[in-house]
Write an enzyme that holds these catalytic residues in place. Structure first.
Site, short mmCIF file in Angstrom:
data_model
loop_
_atom_site.label_atom_id
_atom_site.label_comp_id
_atom_site.label_asym_id
_atom_site.label_seq_id
_atom_site.Cartn_x
_atom_site.Cartn_y
_atom_site.Cartn_z
N TYR A 63 1.01 -1.16 -0.30
CA TYR A 63 -0.02 0.13 0.43
C TYR A 63 0.93 1.33 0.17
CZ TYR A 63 -3.70 -3.24 1.37
OH TYR A 63 -4.83 -4.08 1.60
N PRO A 214 -15.47 -4.68 2.95
CA PRO A 214 -16.88 -4.84 3.68
C PRO A 214 -17.97 -3.87 3.34
CG PRO A 214 -15.16 -3.84 5.11
CD PRO A 214 -14.54 -4.47 3.83
N LEU A 215 -17.58 -2.71 2.89
CA LEU A 215 -18.53 -1.71 2.52
C LEU A 215 -18.64 -1.68 1.05
CD1 LEU A 215 -17.12 1.12 4.91
CD2 LEU A 215 -19.07 -0.44 5.40
N PHE A 218 -13.74 0.17 -3.45
CA PHE A 218 -13.60 1.30 -4.12
C PHE A 218 -14.93 2.18 -4.33
CE2 PHE A 218 -9.41 -0.93 -4.72
CZ PHE A 218 -8.50 0.08 -3.99
N PRO A 220 -18.36 2.19 -2.72
CA PRO A 220 -19.15 1.82 -1.61
C PRO A 220 -20.49 1.43 -1.91
CG PRO A 220 -17.79 3.55 -0.99
CD PRO A 220 -17.72 3.54 -2.61
N1 LIG Z 1 -6.86 -8.73 1.04
C1 LIG Z 1 -7.01 -7.87 -0.27
O1 LIG Z 1 -6.59 -8.23 -1.44
C2 LIG Z 1 -7.42 -6.77 -0.03
C3 LIG Z 1 -8.14 -6.01 -0.88
C4 LIG Z 1 -8.63 -4.79 -0.47
C5 LIG Z 1 -8.75 -4.51 0.55
N2 LIG Z 1 -8.20 -5.01 1.73
C6 LIG Z 1 -8.15 -4.53 3.24
O2 LIG Z 1 -9.65 -4.56 3.58
C7 LIG Z 1 -9.76 -3.27 4.08
C8 LIG Z 1 -11.25 -2.81 3.80
O3 LIG Z 1 -11.16 -2.63 2.50
P1 LIG Z 1 -11.35 -1.19 1.52
O4 LIG Z 1 -10.91 -0.15 2.41
O5 LIG Z 1 -10.74 -1.46 0.30
O6 LIG Z 1 -12.94 -1.08 1.42
P2 LIG Z 1 -14.02 -0.72 2.52
O7 LIG Z 1 -13.73 -0.75 3.67
O8 LIG Z 1 -15.10 -1.67 1.54
O9 LIG Z 1 -14.74 0.66 1.77
C9 LIG Z 1 -13.70 1.66 1.95
C10 LIG Z 1 -14.45 2.78 1.06
O10 LIG Z 1 -15.52 3.18 1.97
C11 LIG Z 1 -15.59 4.61 2.22
N3 LIG Z 1 -15.98 4.61 3.47
C12 LIG Z 1 -15.69 3.96 4.78
N4 LIG Z 1 -16.37 4.48 5.72
C13 LIG Z 1 -17.30 5.06 5.12
C14 LIG Z 1 -18.68 5.68 5.80
N5 LIG Z 1 -18.97 5.35 6.99
N6 LIG Z 1 -19.43 6.22 4.85
C15 LIG Z 1 -19.32 6.44 3.55
N7 LIG Z 1 -18.13 5.82 3.03
C16 LIG Z 1 -17.32 5.30 3.81
C17 LIG Z 1 -13.99 4.87 2.07
O11 LIG Z 1 -13.92 6.28 1.84
P3 LIG Z 1 -13.19 7.25 2.84
O12 LIG Z 1 -11.75 7.06 3.13
O13 LIG Z 1 -13.56 8.59 2.26
O14 LIG Z 1 -13.91 7.05 4.19
C18 LIG Z 1 -13.48 4.07 0.93
O15 LIG Z 1 -13.65 4.71 -0.32
C19 LIG Z 1 -8.75 -2.32 3.44
O16 LIG Z 1 -8.41 -1.16 4.21
C20 LIG Z 1 -7.52 -3.43 3.35
O17 LIG Z 1 -6.84 -3.35 4.30
C21 LIG Z 1 -7.59 -6.31 1.39
#
Ligand SMILES: NC(=O)c1ccc[n+]([C@@H]2O[C@H](COP(=O)([O-])OP(=O)(O)OC[C@H]3O[C@@H](n4cnc5c(N)ncnc54)[C@H](OP(=O)(O)O)[C@@H]3O)[C@@H](O)[C@H]2O)c1
Length: 293
Positions: A63, A214-215, A218, A220
């Site tokens: 990252y 979970p949300l 990229f 939501p």
């Molecule tokens: N193993 C893998 O291949 C893999 C792949 C992807 C991710 N991951 C891990 O999983 C974690 C979670 O995934 P993710 O961060 O990609 O996706 P996510 O948690 O599903 O969603 C993140 C997105 O939602 C927005 N968001 C968060 N809280 C919100 C809220 N309360 N209201 C509205 N929008 C909100 C964030 O923007 P803002 O920043 O504006 O809040 C960001 O754009 C990552 O941080 C990473 O550690 C692992």
């Protein structure tokens, strides 16, 4: 008692962690590449997460690359005890930010050392082997060769526990024949339920399942049903999406990602949201709507 205690704990490697953790991927720049627009807020988000009781942070040295781990170190080192930092290896970035497979012994060893150096640790709590066999999600193929490398690094004392990411159920079975696997991190949320069976199998065996995106990731999650249920409960759609995961299975650990203090607070407050049976039934219909749409 912090409010996230309400959603309970689950065993992750050597420790029991609270079921709401934090995913650090959003702390890098746009496209998870380069520095964030606002480093001070990134540091503040991490500090507030831990101050609010988060004791499980998900990251990777790819990252940024390197930048997210460096921000975690700046914000949190010397690390509070208990804090479980889970990282992942198996990919690398090129100069334009593409995600490329990196499974050779040399690349995996380098990745573990990069994580140790940038996080400022002598041992990594948990390292997920992140497979890159398919372009759009998990694809079959033996993971024995890279897993043996991680097991060797574990024997050298550089890694406490091993997990898997972006894997099929068959790969989970293969890996568990080769070494102990403490967690599986795959794409899963209320609209994307391919892993339903795997979640239940791992729950039976006491292995943590950690949904990424979970949300919705990229882009939501957006669903009229989700918005309607949220409005009826006086909660936000993102809180309902997280509460649904918490109530889906006891082995699910959350790592929602955000670069915003307001979103962090909103997400942590999902611990207090109890979904009535009728709301859960409506939410269970979203995956079918999504597949049809
Ligand atoms: N193993 C893998 O291949 C893999 C792949 C992807 C991710 N991951 C891990 O999983 C974690 C979670 O995934 P993710 O961060 O990609 O996706 P996510 O948690 O599903 O969603 C993140 C997105 O939602 C927005 N968001 C968060 N809280 C919100 C809220 N309360 N209201 C509205 N929008 C909100 C964030 O923007 P803002 O920043 O504006 O809040 C960001 O754009 C990552 O941080 C990473 O550690 C692992």
């Amino acid at each position: 008692m912090t409010s996230i205690d309400i959603s309970g704990t689950f065993q992750l490697g050597s420790r029991r962690v609270r079921r709401i953790g934090y995913g650090a991927m959003q702390l890098a720049g746009p496209g998870v590449f380069g520095p964030p627009r606002d480093r001070a807020t990134a540091v503040a988000v991490l500090r507030e997460a831990v101050a609010s009781g988060v004791d499980h942070i998900d990251t990777s040295d790819f990252y940024g690359p390197h930048i997210t781990n460096q921000i975690i170190r700046e914000a949190l080192a010397p690390y509070p005890d208990p804090l479980t930092i889970v990282t992942k290896v198996g990919a690398r970035r090129n100069e334009t930010g593409d995600w490329l497979p990196a499974f050779s012994r040399a690349e995996l060893t380098q990745a573990v050392h990069d994580n140790l150096r940038n996080l400022g640790l002598e041992v990594l709590d948990i390292v997920n082997l992140r497979l890159m066999f398919g372009r759009h999600g998990p694809a079959e193929g033996s993971l024995e060769a890279p897993l043996v490398v991680l097991a060797d690094l574990q024997k050298q004392g550089l890694i406490r526990h091993i997990g898997l990411s972006n894997v099929t159920a068959a790969q989970v079975r293969e890996a568990r024949r080769l070494c102990e696997i403490v967690c599986v991190q795959n794409h899963y949320n209320l609209a994307h339920r391919h892993d339903d069976g795997l979640v239940d199998d791992l729950a039976r065996d006491g292995v943590a399942y950690v949904p990424f995106f979970p949300l919705g990731g990229f882009s939501p999650l957006q669903s009229t049903t989700l918005s309607d249920v949220a409005a009826s409960l006086g909660a936000t759609p993102m809180q309902v999406a997280l509460a649904w995961l918490l109530q889906r299975a006891p082995n699910i650990l959350l790592i929602p990602g955000t670069s915003s203090l307001a979103h962090l607070r909103e997400n942590l407050a999902a611990a207090e949201l109890e979904l009535p049976d009728e709301a859960r039934a409506r939410l269970d219909g979203i995956a079918a709507e999504h597949a049809a749409g």
